[in-house]
Structure formats: structure tokens, C-alpha cells
Scaffold this motif. Structure first.
Motif, PDB file in Angstrom:
ATOM      1  N   ASP A 111       0.810  -1.220   0.000  1.00 35.59           N
ATOM      2  CA  ASP A 111       0.000   0.000   0.000  1.00 35.59           C
ATOM      3  C   ASP A 111       0.841   1.267   0.000  1.00 35.59           C
ATOM      4  OD1 ASP A 111      -2.393  -1.384  -0.025  1.00 35.59           O
ATOM      5  OD2 ASP A 111      -2.552  -1.455   2.157  1.00 35.59           O
ATOM      6  N   ASP A 112       2.051   1.183   0.569  1.00 35.37           N
ATOM      7  CA  ASP A 112       2.876   2.392   0.686  1.00 35.37           C
ATOM      8  C   ASP A 112       3.830   2.577  -0.496  1.00 35.37           C
ATOM      9  OD1 ASP A 112       4.503   0.250   1.268  1.00 35.37           O
ATOM     10  OD2 ASP A 112       5.436   1.144   3.042  1.00 35.37           O
ATOM     11  N   ARG A 131      -6.018   2.746  -5.570  1.00 29.05           N
ATOM     12  CA  ARG A 131      -4.756   2.865  -4.834  1.00 29.05           C
ATOM     13  C   ARG A 131      -4.242   4.302  -4.941  1.00 29.05           C
ATOM     14  NH1 ARG A 131      -2.203  -2.104  -4.252  1.00 29.05           N
ATOM     15  NH2 ARG A 131      -0.596  -0.896  -3.193  1.00 29.05           N
ATOM     16  N   ASN A 133      -1.573   5.784  -3.934  1.00 33.53           N
ATOM     17  CA  ASN A 133      -0.144   5.990  -4.192  1.00 33.53           C
ATOM     18  C   ASN A 133       0.299   5.499  -5.569  1.00 33.53           C
ATOM     19  OD1 ASN A 133       0.346   7.132  -1.647  1.00 33.53           O
ATOM     20  ND2 ASN A 133       0.587   5.107  -0.707  1.00 33.53           N
TER      21      ASN A 133
END
Length: 248
Positions: A111-112, A131, A133
Motif C-alpha cells: 500500500d505504501d 490505490r 499511491n
């Protein structure tokens, strides 16, 4: 022996060994090399195998339709996706083609992770669209419904204008001599441009896709930087090691 019986024997040998040689088949079937050569040419025209110098190699046994491939060999695809994740770094521009193996990677991206993902795959876009990012670039074009991807002039132009760090390529067939090949002409042209627009190409290939070939060339084996597979000890990978290709 009738011609149809020879055909079946040739296919049986191909299923056992993934490749056959003219002289070996000549000895086995007690006919001339010229007869075997004609048999292989006819079987090639029927789409049963891929004729090559000195013999023939098999087509991939994997299903071609996207829906049929979704649950096919799913554990192997998850294993390959896990191996792919360390190749990603923040700030990269990455191409995903329309394979179910690339879809497995999309599902597993952290996710990051900050990425730009360019793709012609409707399923990949569906996975990544929420998403925050990940910046998603979708290639327009004509829908190829069998694979849920876009193909054609607009799709090719989109990828020609791109400069990506990595291209993740779902493989239908991979052979050290005959390269990456595909069963559909339009899709093969899109995949070819994807590899040409990337600094590195990562081939995602389950073991049964090795030593097989389809009618349409995507790229030669030396254009591949890395092969990710579910069994990196497979002896069929030896020629790729000799070419200096990383195998994970």
C-alpha cells in the motif's frame, strides 16, 4: 503406418518431451526424414505444434482465454508475485501487460509503494484504480475480449511514447532459441512495443510455458533481463542461465 497414425505418434512424443527431432522420428516410425518433415509441416499448419529447424516444439498447454486462466495454476502465480515484489521501488514507471500473472502482482503490491503503472489490462486497472499511491495510465485502443486488454494502433502508439523502468510480461511461451512468442498477432505487437519501451523486461513464466512456442514473436530471449518462475531449479532454465538472464 497410416499418416493419421504417424501424426498421433508425433504428438505423443511431443507431449512427452516438449520437442522432437526429424531423425529420431524417422527411426521410430520407420519412414524417411522427408516424410516426417512433411508431417510436421502439416501439423504446424493445423496448429498442433511449432515446426523448427530439425524438428518441432510444443505449443503451451495453458488455456488462452483470460477467464479460463484466472484459476489455472493460481498457487504458482502467487509464488511468482511474491518474488516480483522486491523488484519494485518508489518512483518507478512500470508496464503491466494483460496476463493473469501480472494481475497477481497487482493484487500484492504494498500500500505504501509509490508507482506509475502503465497497462492495457482492464483487470489490472480495476485492481489499482483505488490505490492512492499508484498513478495508473491506461492504454486506449480496440478491445481484445479474449484477454480483456486493448490492442491496435492507439495501444501501440501509447506504449511507444513511454519510457518505463520495468516491464512485467505475462508469458504464453518462452524458448531460449525462439524467444517469447504469443498465439495472437495483435497482442504480440503490443507486447513487443512494451519490451522496447522498458529498460528491463521481466518474464513471468510457469514451468510448463518453457521450451514451447507460438506463431508470433514478441522478443528474442536476450531481450529479457529476468525470468520469474515457480520452480527456479527446472532444468529447462539452463539455457537461460547461459544467456546471462537472472532467474528467480
Amino acid at each position: 503406418m497410416l499418416k493419421e497414425e504417424r501424426f498421433q505418434q508425433i504428438i505423443n512424443q511431443l507431449n512427452l518431451n516438449h520437442k522432437v527431432y526429424l531423425d529420431q522420428l524417422s527411426n521410430l516410425l520407420k519412414v524417411s526424414v522427408d516424410t516426417i518433415r512433411r508431417d510436421i509441416k502439416e501439423l504446424d499448419l493445423q496448429g498442433k505444434l511449432k515446426a523448427v529447424r530439425g524438428g518441432a516444439i510444443a505449443h503451451s498447454s495453458n488455456p488462452h482465454n483470460f477467464i479460463d486462466r484466472l484459476d489455472y495454476d493460481s498457487e504458482a502465480k502467487k509464488s511468482m508475485a511474491k518474488k516480483a515484489i522486491p523488484l519494485f521501488h518508489n518512483g518507478q514507471t512500470v508496464i503491466f501487460d494483460g496476463g493473469t500473472s501480472t494481475l497477481a502482482i497487482a493484487n500484492m503490491l504494498p500500500d505504501d509503494l509509490h508507482l506509475t503503472v502503465a497497462t492495457n489490462s482492464f483487470p489490472v486497472v480495476t485492481i489499482l484504480k483505488e490505490r492512492k499511491n499508484i498513478n495508473v495510465l491506461f492504454a486506449g485502443g480496440q478491445l481484445f475480449s479474449e484477454a480483456f486488454v486493448t490492442v491496435g494502433y492507439d495501444t501501440i502508439t501509447f506504449f511507444k511514447d513511454l519510457r518505463a523502468d520495468l516491464c512485467f510480461l505475462g508469458i504464453c511461451s518462452l524458448h531460449a532459441q525462439h524467444g517469447v512468442t504469443a498465439p495472437n498477432y495483435e497482442e504480440s505487437k503490443v507486447k513487443k512495443v512494451m519490451t522496447e519501451s522498458s529498460l528491463q523486461t521481466v518474464a513471468l513464466a510457469t514451468p510448463q510455458k518453457l521450451d514451447t512456442a507460438e506463431p508470433y514473436l514478441v522478443c528474442t530471449a536476450d531481450k529479457i533481463s529476468t525470468i520469474i518462475t515457480s520452480n527456479h531449479d527446472d532444468k529447462k532454465l539452463t539455457p537461460f542461465h547461459k544467456l546471462g538472464i537472472e532467474v528467480l
